[in-house]
Design an enzyme around this catalytic site. Structure first.
Site, short mmCIF file in Angstrom:
data_model
loop_
_atom_site.label_atom_id
_atom_site.label_comp_id
_atom_site.label_asym_id
_atom_site.label_seq_id
_atom_site.Cartn_x
_atom_site.Cartn_y
_atom_site.Cartn_z
CD GLU A 1 -1.81 2.27 1.72
OE1 GLU A 1 -1.52 3.20 0.92
OE2 GLU A 1 -1.87 2.41 2.94
CB CYS B 1 -1.52 7.13 1.48
SG CYS B 1 -2.57 5.95 2.35
#
Length: 483
Positions: free
Chosen positions: A257, A291
């Protein structure tokens, strides 16, 4: 409520390998409070030898943990969930002290992070395969799911609890043992979680936490060991690429990720007030250090002036200060390096002609503070449109047609999440399907949900965390042919 000092004194500061143990050689490193720049405690600095000790412990109990009935594993996970919830204030204060975020943000993370243990306690008993007759009539096909084996999780500093729980939860539910290497900036939350897991009945060795400033050497020792079978990482794309390359030697299962550059697209038919509310969440959640944070605001020119004016008004109400101050809604950035990065990106944009509508300059003094900032008329060549800012800065650019807006949103090597505001359902679905991202928020500024698959495409990585899909990352598929 305990005092800051009492809380810090209660948190393990040694490595957690079957319990608290000193690092080989006894080295430690400081954990800093971003609000002051001063150390708040010291924790063990693991060596490669310590990493191997943790893998020894994980490998020794892997078979036993895999054979533990799913219901028993589920009950332990549920007990950990309840323990985290019971200590919400302790976890929230601890995260604020080591990461800087405002206390309301920390409390939200505790709720979100704990939920992964509850969700995967429920998924632990729902792992299934299949049984069928072979089409040829020559036998039976049995598909069986098994845990992949010992796992390594490398977690970032921005969500000290949730980035760990959404990896630990499915791994333990699947029957895998796990070693967690938390970011050196924020190791305390994960050490406290390890203690809670032990108190909830998790057998020694099933979960280890190794803290270290020597990340490369420590993780290399694990990745190169044939007993490790899975690597999961959340962090920057360059580091993720490096880890994938290293993992190729042992053909490890990997899930990555990685970075994001999320577009926030506002069409001319959008509810502008709702879009501004969503923008505040998408941009300022976790102080922009996420993010999933909206990184680029693409706003239709017909509503750009209205959206900008209302966003400026909303951001003017943000209160910058220490995360422990009850009035604070925006805490400091994590460290000086991140403060410099945000400042440089804003300076680059303004040097190329962008206009500062709000903020735009660090206040200076103690701590790593940067104010809520809005930039308008941002030129296409500005770095802030290409790079992940990881701070409370909103660059706004205009567009005229749906095709232009979609193309601008996709003009990035990243593809984690995108946000779209429109009142036209056909357009919402059309654009959502056309966006090159693993996740899309339609008229929503927050999309993260333990019950949904989280992950990206392109250089934002691969694999999914959460949802029904999350546990599959920790399971191997075995085919058994029966006559």
């Amino acid at each position: 409520m305990v005092s800051e000092r009492e809380l810090l004194d209660s948190v393990p500061t040694q490595l957690w390998i079957g319990g608290p143990v000193d690092a080989t050689g006894g080295a430690t490193f400081a954990v800093e409070n971003p609000a002051t720049g001063e150390p708040i405690t010291h924790v063990a600095d693991a060596t490669p030898e310590d990493a191997v000790r943790a893998l020894d412990a994980a490998a020794a109990v892997q078979a036993e943990w895999a054979a533990t009935p799913a219901r028993e594993r589920a009950e332990i996970l549920r007990a950990v969930y309840e323990a985290i919830v019971a200590r919400t204030e302790d976890f929230a204060l601890l995260m604020t002290l080591e990461m800087g975020k405002a206390l309301p943000e920390s409390r939200n993370e505790v709720r979100y992070g704990a939920e992964f243990f509850r969700w995967f306690s429920e998924e632990a008993v729902r792992v299934h395969g299949r049984y069928q007759a072979a089409p040829s009539g020559t036998g039976r096909i049995v598909v069986h799911k098994q845990p992949v084996g010992p796992c390594l999780a490398i977690t970032p500093w921005n969500f000290p609890l949730a980035m760990g729980t959404r990896k630990i939860g499915p791994a333990l539910a699947a029957g895998c043992t796990m070693i967690v290497k938390p970011a050196s900036a924020t190791p305390l939350t994960m050490l406290l979680l390890a203690r809670l897991c032990s108190e909830a009945g998790l057998p020694a060795g099933v979960l280890s936490v190794i803290t270290s400033k020597r990340s490369g050497a420590v993780t290399d020792a694990l990745v190169q060991d044939s007993r490790l079978r899975k690597l999961t990482f959340t962090g920057s794309t360059p580091v993720g690429k490096m880890l994938v390359e290293k993992s190729a030697h042992g053909l490890l299962r990997t899930s990555m990720e990685l970075g994001g550059n999320a577009p926030f697209v506002v069409f001319d038919d959008a509810d502008v007030d709702a879009a501004v509310s969503g923008a505040m969440l998408a941009k300022l959640r976790n102080g922009g250090e996420a993010c999933t944070a909206a990184n680029r605001f693409h706003v239709h020119n017909a509503v750009r002036a209205e959206f900008t004016e209302k966003l400026v008004t909303a951001m003017q109400a943000v209160k910058l200060g220490p995360g422990t101050d009850p009035e604070t809604t925006l805490g400091p950035l994590i460290n000086q390096e991140q403060l410099d990065t945000v400042s440089d990106l804003v300076d680059d944009a303004t040097a190329q002609g962008a206009t500062v509508a709000l903020g735009g300059k660090a206040p200076g003094g103690t701590g790593y503070y940067y104010p809520a900032t809005i930039l308008t008329d941002v030129p296409a060549g500005a770095r802030i449109l290409r790079e992940e800012v990881f701070g409370p800065v909103a660059p706004i650019v205009g567009f005229d047609t749906e095709e232009e807006g979609l193309a601008a949103a996709n003009d990035t090597e990243f593809g984690l999440v995108a946000y779209v505001y429109t009142r036209d359902l056909d357009r919402a679905l059309r654009v959502a399907e056309g966006l090159e991202s693993g996740m899309v928020g339609v008229n929503r500024g927050v999309i993260s949900d333990p019950a949904a698959p989280f992950g990206g495409v392109k250089e934002s990585g691969f694999g999914r965390e959460g949802g029904y899909e999350g546990i599959e990352e920790y399971l191997s598929t075995k085919y058994i042919a029966l006559q």
